[in-house]
Write an enzyme that holds these catalytic residues in place. Structure first.
Site, short mmCIF file in Angstrom:
data_model
loop_
_atom_site.label_atom_id
_atom_site.label_comp_id
_atom_site.label_asym_id
_atom_site.label_seq_id
_atom_site.Cartn_x
_atom_site.Cartn_y
_atom_site.Cartn_z
N CYS A 116 -9.19 -19.51 -17.80
CA CYS A 116 -10.18 -19.25 -18.85
C CYS A 116 -10.70 -20.51 -19.51
CB CYS A 116 -9.61 -18.31 -19.90
SG CYS A 116 -9.00 -16.79 -19.18
N HIS A 256 -13.16 -18.53 -26.44
CA HIS A 256 -12.91 -17.69 -25.27
C HIS A 256 -12.68 -16.25 -25.74
CE1 HIS A 256 -11.37 -15.95 -21.71
NE2 HIS A 256 -10.11 -15.92 -22.10
N ASN A 286 -12.72 -9.65 -20.89
CA ASN A 286 -12.35 -11.05 -20.66
C ASN A 286 -12.93 -11.49 -19.32
OD1 ASN A 286 -11.10 -13.45 -20.01
ND2 ASN A 286 -9.05 -12.78 -20.62
#
Ligand code: ACO
Length: 329
Positions: A116, A256, A286
């Site tokens: 990520c 994020h 996500n």
């Protein structure tokens, strides 16, 4: 100490697949409920690619939007750097496929694996290349088709992820706007908490109990949760200190997007307050390395980052990896 920027973000873009998977749809796949997913994660929908659509395809779309906005032609690109953990194939780099698809014949292209944190790692590396000289334009992408590496039988993970791509064009800085401070760090001791064992050469990876691991995203959610907040807090305070600015000076935090509870706690711990933290995890889930550039593009389109504004982007991910970037728009 504030640095003189060597590059600035001249354009951004995003691309998400048309197909939307709602929590109600997931209720039909695994034993879960819309109520559980929303209360634990804040996620309501995520976009999923159709069969045959690859990470390079959605990267192409996001990149073309970013290039157009930056007024840069593909031939003018010196580098393409793509953060991904769900590239088209094991090798060559997905960035090379994007190079071919957009016609960036003069660029050098490579991928970065930082889960990520992949987009921020790529952005920081790209910024560093400007410092080396002789570079005018760099395309930085964060893109994932996580649905291809998700275990759709595991309710602990399959409710969390989505597909998408975000891109940014970095140009050589001319004034005081641009990337002011950067921070990146990793801790390989935490690698087992969040990983995809894959199946290279048919090799089987065993977990700590000696069980065979499936070739999908594998995560110990609670531990990831705790570390996510700690690491993003560290990264944010580091870039603020380097830039000699306080949290009150920041116009927008673009973190994020993994879980709305993480973002609420981050807003509280950093003191930025909920009104100055960008959140779109409810719509996209996500999307790993794509989440920061997708959020950045949306924030810019909503007019939240006007000329002169100060923005911090922060991310954490498998590795563990984490980082932050302080930017003046
Ligand atoms: N539906 C219903 N119940 C579920 C589901 C589900 N989808 N998933 C898990 N549960 C159950 C568990 O089995 C557990 O049941 P048990 O107590 O009977 O064993 C119970 O819910 C509670 O599980 P917890 O793990 O304690 O739930 P928690 O409140 O921690 O939320 C979550 C889980 C959402 C995964 C959270 O820990 C989290 O968000 N962690 C961070 C994940 C993250 O940010 N990952 C990002 C990195 S991804 C990357 O880098 C590619």
């Amino acid at each position: 100490m504030s640095q003189i920027p060597v590059s600035f973000i001249a354009g951004t873009g995003l691309s998400v697949p048309e197909k939307i998977l709602t929590n109600k749809d997931i209720e039909k796949i695994v034993d879960t409920t819309d109520e559980w997913i929303v209360s634990r994660t804040g996620i309501k929908t995520r976009h999923i690619v159709s069969e045959g659509v690859l990470t390079s395809d959605i990267s192409k779309e996001a990149s073309e939007i970013a290039l157009k906005e930056a007024g840069v032609s593909p031939e003018e690109l010196d580098f393409i750097i793509l953060g991904t953990v769900s590239g088209d194939v094991s090798f060559p780099a997905t960035a090379c496929y994007v190079q071919e698809k957009i016609g960036a014949v003069n660029a050098a292209a490579f991928d970065i694996t930082a889960a990520c944190s992949g987009f921020l790692y790529s952005l920081i590396i790209g910024n560093g290349l400007f410092a080396a000289g002789n570079v005018e334009n760099i395309l930085v992408i964060g893109a994932e088709t996580l649905s291809r590496i998700t275990n759709w039988k595991d309710r602990n993970t399959c409710v969390l992820f989505g597909d998408g791509a975000g891109a940014a064009v970095l140009k050589k800085s001319k004034g005081d706007k641009g990337i002011l401070a950067t921070f990146m760090k990793s801790d390989g001791r935490l690698s087992q908490l969040l990983m995809n064992p894959g199946s290279i050469n048919g090799q089987v990876v065993l977990d700590s109990k000696g069980e065979k691991m499936l070739p999908f995203i594998n995560m110990q959610g609670r531990e990831v949760f705790k570390n996510a907040i700690r690491s993003m807090e560290e990264a944010i305070s580091n870039v603020l200190e380097q830039g000699n600015v306080s949290i009150e000076d920041i116009d927008l935090l673009v973190p994020h997007q993994a879980n709305v509870r993480i973002l609420d706690l981050l807003a509280e711990r950093t003191g930025i307050g909920k009104g100055k933290i960008f959140i779109n995890v409810d719509r996209y889930g996500n999307t790993s390395s794509a989440s920061v550039p997708i959020a950045l593009h949306e924030a810019r389109k909503e007019g939240l980052l006007p000329e002169g504004s100060l923005c911090v982007m922060a991310a954490f991910g498998g590795g563990f990896t984490w980082g932050a970037v302080l930017v003046r728009f």
